[in-house]
Write a protein that holds these residues in place. Structure first.
Motif, PDB file in Angstrom:
ATOM      1  N   ILE A  82     -14.050 -51.128  40.150  1.00 16.34           N
ATOM      2  CA  ILE A  82     -14.166 -51.048  38.691  1.00 16.34           C
ATOM      3  C   ILE A  82     -13.519 -49.780  38.159  1.00 16.34           C
ATOM      4  O   ILE A  82     -12.754 -49.806  37.182  1.00 16.34           O
ATOM      5  CB  ILE A  82     -15.645 -51.115  38.266  1.00 16.34           C
ATOM      6  CG1 ILE A  82     -16.266 -52.437  38.709  1.00 16.34           C
ATOM      7  CG2 ILE A  82     -15.771 -50.955  36.757  1.00 16.34           C
ATOM      8  CD1 ILE A  82     -17.776 -52.501  38.513  1.00 16.34           C
ATOM      9  N   VAL A  83     -13.811 -48.652  38.786  1.00 14.91           N
ATOM     10  CA  VAL A  83     -13.286 -47.357  38.327  1.00 14.91           C
ATOM     11  C   VAL A  83     -12.030 -46.975  39.093  1.00 14.91           C
ATOM     12  O   VAL A  83     -11.011 -46.609  38.504  1.00 14.91           O
ATOM     13  CB  VAL A  83     -14.359 -46.261  38.476  1.00 14.91           C
ATOM     14  CG1 VAL A  83     -13.801 -44.912  38.046  1.00 14.91           C
ATOM     15  CG2 VAL A  83     -15.593 -46.622  37.671  1.00 14.91           C
ATOM     16  N   GLY A  84     -12.090 -47.092  40.414  1.00 18.49           N
ATOM     17  CA  GLY A  84     -10.929 -46.756  41.238  1.00 18.49           C
ATOM     18  C   GLY A  84     -10.484 -45.325  41.027  1.00 18.49           C
ATOM     19  O   GLY A  84     -11.300 -44.406  40.884  1.00 18.49           O
ATOM     20  N   GLN A 359     -14.416 -54.537  34.445  1.00 15.91           N
ATOM     21  CA  GLN A 359     -13.481 -53.546  33.910  1.00 15.91           C
ATOM     22  C   GLN A 359     -13.340 -53.693  32.398  1.00 15.91           C
ATOM     23  O   GLN A 359     -13.306 -52.688  31.671  1.00 15.91           O
ATOM     24  CB  GLN A 359     -12.121 -53.685  34.581  1.00 15.91           C
ATOM     25  CG  GLN A 359     -12.039 -53.106  35.977  1.00 15.91           C
ATOM     26  CD  GLN A 359     -10.626 -53.152  36.535  1.00 15.91           C
ATOM     27  OE1 GLN A 359      -9.792 -53.936  36.091  1.00 15.91           O
ATOM     28  NE2 GLN A 359     -10.360 -52.325  37.517  1.00 15.91           N
ATOM     29  N   ALA A 360     -13.258 -54.936  31.927  1.00 18.49           N
ATOM     30  CA  ALA A 360     -13.121 -55.161  30.481  1.00 18.49           C
ATOM     31  C   ALA A 360     -14.352 -54.647  29.739  1.00 18.49           C
ATOM     32  O   ALA A 360     -14.241 -54.044  28.659  1.00 18.49           O
ATOM     33  CB  ALA A 360     -12.901 -56.645  30.204  1.00 18.49           C
ATOM     34  N   GLY A 361     -15.540 -54.882  30.309  1.00 18.23           N
ATOM     35  CA  GLY A 361     -16.759 -54.374  29.684  1.00 18.23           C
ATOM     36  C   GLY A 361     -16.781 -52.861  29.632  1.00 18.23           C
ATOM     37  O   GLY A 361     -17.150 -52.268  28.609  1.00 18.23           O
ATOM     38  N   PRO A 398      -7.384 -49.584  36.598  1.00 25.15           N
ATOM     39  CA  PRO A 398      -6.517 -49.773  37.771  1.00 25.15           C
ATOM     40  C   PRO A 398      -6.309 -51.248  38.073  1.00 25.15           C
ATOM     41  O   PRO A 398      -7.154 -52.090  37.763  1.00 25.15           O
ATOM     42  CB  PRO A 398      -7.288 -49.076  38.902  1.00 25.15           C
ATOM     43  CG  PRO A 398      -8.705 -49.058  38.440  1.00 25.15           C
ATOM     44  CD  PRO A 398      -8.661 -48.949  36.953  1.00 25.15           C
ATOM     45  N   THR A 399      -5.145 -51.549  38.674  1.00 24.16           N
ATOM     46  CA  THR A 399      -4.823 -52.929  39.016  1.00 24.16           C
ATOM     47  C   THR A 399      -5.682 -53.397  40.182  1.00 24.16           C
ATOM     48  O   THR A 399      -5.925 -52.659  41.132  1.00 24.16           O
ATOM     49  CB  THR A 399      -3.331 -53.044  39.381  1.00 24.16           C
ATOM     50  OG1 THR A 399      -2.547 -52.581  38.274  1.00 24.16           O
ATOM     51  CG2 THR A 399      -2.956 -54.477  39.681  1.00 24.16           C
TER      52      THR A 399
END
Length: 448
Positions: A82-84, A359-361, A398-399
C-alpha cells in the motif's frame, strides 16, 4: 397410581424432546467465539460490536500484532504494497484554471515542508498499521501562527464520551455528530475535551459509513491465528522432544538393578543435577555402531517423527486467514514454493485489485489531509484565498503490477512525443521529482 406414573413418564419424554429441538433465537447474534453481535436499528448506528467489547477486541488484535508471526507478516506485507517506497505529491495548476506557475511552486513548498516536518513516509506506514490493528486511526492537526502544520496520533482509548454526555446518542463512542445524521461529525471527545472535527482526521476501516468506530482487520480470524500459532508450537515441541532422545534401550527380562548397573557401566560422564539426581551421560560420535547383547534392543524414536500430517492442517488455517486479507497464500506464509509472483501480481489479479482499492482510499484520505494543511497556510497569509480553485494536488502511489520497464518506457516516450503526457507526469511515473531533476540538470550543465 400406575396410570399417573405412566402419564408423568410420557410428559417427561415429551418435554425432553421439545428441549432438544429448542433453538435459542439469540444464537443468531453470537459468533463461534462467544462474541455477541449488537443488532443495529435504523435510527442510530454505533458499532456492530457492543462498546464495552470493542476495547477488548482491539486489545486482542494488538497482542496478535506483537506476538503472532503470521499476523505480523500479513500487516507488514500490506504496508509494503500500500505504501511501499512512499507516495509522491505534486501541486499543479488545476484544469481550465489560469494561475501563475509560481503559485504551484508555493503550494508545493507548503506540502514538502509538511512531509518533511512530520516524517510523512514513516507516518504513512504507521497509519496502515494502526488502521489494520485497531480498525481506525485518529490524526490530530496542530497549526502554527506561521501556517505550518504538525500532526500527532490520538489513541482510540482517548476518544471516549464524557460522563456528562453518556446518555446523549449524538455523542456516543466519543464522537459528536448531528442528531439524525451520523456522517456529519462536529467533533471528537479527546481526553474529555471536545476537539472540533476540522482538527482531527478519523480513518476507520471494515465498517459502513454510518458506523462511528472501525473494527480491526483480524477480528474474524483472530482464533485462526491463535490456532495456527499453537499448532506450529506443538508440532515443533513434539519434534524437539522426539529428536532430543537419541535412542531407547530395551532390556528384555532384566531387573531394575541390572539395568542401573548397565547404564553406569556404559556412561562416559556423570552429572549431578540441582535436584540431587545423578544423570549418566553417554556420547555417540558420528557413524557409531552399537553392539547389543541378546537381551538389549535399541529403538530410535526420531525415525517416527512425521510432522507432515499436521502441516496440511496448518496450511488450511493460514489459507483461511489469507482469504480474509485477500492475499495470495505465499504473501501471508512467506512460502513461495507453490506460487509465482509474476502470475499473481498482474493487473486482473485479486490481490492487485485489493491493493489498488486500498491505495485509492489512502490517496483520498491523504488529499483531504493535505488540503487542510494548505488551508492552514492560506489562513496565515502564505497562499491566496482562492488557491483551491486554482491548484490541484496529484498523488501517485507506487506501481503494483509486474512491469516490463523497457516496454513501459517506449509507451511513455510515444505518449510524450504525441503530446499525451507531460514531462512532469513521466517523472512521477518514474518516482522522480521533476523540479529537482531539472535543477540537477542545470547544475550538471554548468559543471560540464
Amino acid at each position: 397410581m400406575k396410570s399417573d406414573h405412566l402419564v408423568h413418564q410420557r410428559l417427561q419424554e415429551a418435554f425432553e424432546l421439545l428441549w432438544s429441538d429448542f433453538v435459542d433465537p439469540r444464537d443468531a447474534f453470537a459468533g463461534d467465539d462467544g462474541l455477541a453481535w449488537q443488532e443495529l436499528s435504523a435510527g442510530a448506528a454505533t458499532s456492530p460490536i457492543a462498546a464495552e467489547r470493542l476495547a477488548d477486541v482491539r486489545q486482542q488484535c494488538r497482542e496478535l500484532l506483537v506476538s503472532n508471526e503470521f499476523a505480523i507478516n500479513g500487516i507488514e506485507n500490506r504496508i509494503s504494497y500500500i505504501v511501499g517506497p512512499g507516495h509522491t505529491y505534486q501541486a499543479v495548476v488545476r484544469k481550465h484554471a489560469t494561475a501563475p506557475e509560481s503559485l504551484a511552486s508555493e503550494v508545493q513548498q507548503v506540502i514538502d515542508e509538511f512531509l518533511e516536518t512530520n516524517d510523512w513516509h514513516n507516518r504513512q506506514q504507521e497509519i496502515v498499521r494502526r488502521t489494520d490493528r485497531d480498525g481506525e486511526a485518529f490524526i490530530r492537526l496542530f497549526a502554527t501562527a506561521e501556517g505550518a502544520t504538525q500532526v500527532r496520533f490520538v489513541e482510540p482509548e482517548q476518544v471516549a464520551t464524557p460522563n456528562a454526555r453518556f446518555n446523549d446518542p449524538a455523542a456516543s463512542l466519543g464522537i459528536l455528530t448531528s442528531k439524525h445524521d451520523v456522517e456529519t461529525v462536529h467533533g471528537y471527545f479527546v481526553d474529555g475535551e471536545l476537539v472540533p472535527a476540522a482538527e482531527v482526521q478519523h480513518r476507520r476501516a471494515n465498517v459502513d459509513r454510518n458506523v462511528k468506530r472501525g473494527l480491526p482487520l483480524y477480528l474474524p480470524v483472530r482464533k485462526n491465528l491463535r490456532r495456527a500459532e499453537k499448532l506450529l508450537r506443538n508440532m515443533s515441541m513434539v519434534a524437539e522432544i522426539q529428536s532430543a532422545i537419541a535412542l531407547i534401550r530395551k532390556h528384555r527380562a532384566a531387573t531394575r538393578t541390572g539395568v542401573e548397573q548397565f547404564v553406569v557401566s556404559q556412561a562416559d560422564a556423570t552429572v549431578a543435577q540441582p535436584s540431587g539426581r545423578i544423570e549418566q551421560l553417554t556420547q555417540y560420535g558420528p557413524g557409531t555402531i552399537l553392539d547389543a547383547p541378546s537381551h538389549v534392543e535399541y529403538e530410535f524414536p526420531a525415525t517416527g517423527v512425521d510432522a507432515s500430517a499436521f502441516v496440511e492442517i496448518l496450511q488450511a488455517e493460514l489459507r483461511a486467514i489469507a482469504a480474509r486479507l485477500v492475499m495470495p497464500e505465499f504473501m501471508f506464509t512467506s512460502d513461495a514454493s507453490n506460487a509465482n509472483y509474476a502470475s499473481t501480481m498482474v493487473a486482473e489479479g485479486p490481490a492487485v485489485r485489493m491493493f489498488e482499492r486500498l491505495q485509492a482510499g489512502m490517496t483520498r484520505d491523504d488529499a483531504q489531509l493535505l488540503w487542510r494543511v494548505i488551508d492552514h497556510a492560506t489562513t496565515a497569509g502564505r497562499l491566496p484565498v482562492n488557491v483551491r480553485q486554482l491548484i490541484d494536488v496529484q498523488i501517485t502511489p507506487p506501481t503494483l503490477v509486474t512491469r516490463d520497464a523497457l516496454r513501459e518506457a517506449r509507451v511513455m516516450q510515444m505518449a510524450y512525443e504525441n503530446r499525451l503526457v507531460s514531462p512532469q507526469t513521466w517523472s512521477r511515473r518514474l518516482g522522480l521529482d521533476y523540479e529537482q531533476e531539472q535543477q540537477n540538470l542545470r547544475v550538471h550543465e554548468k559543471q560540464s
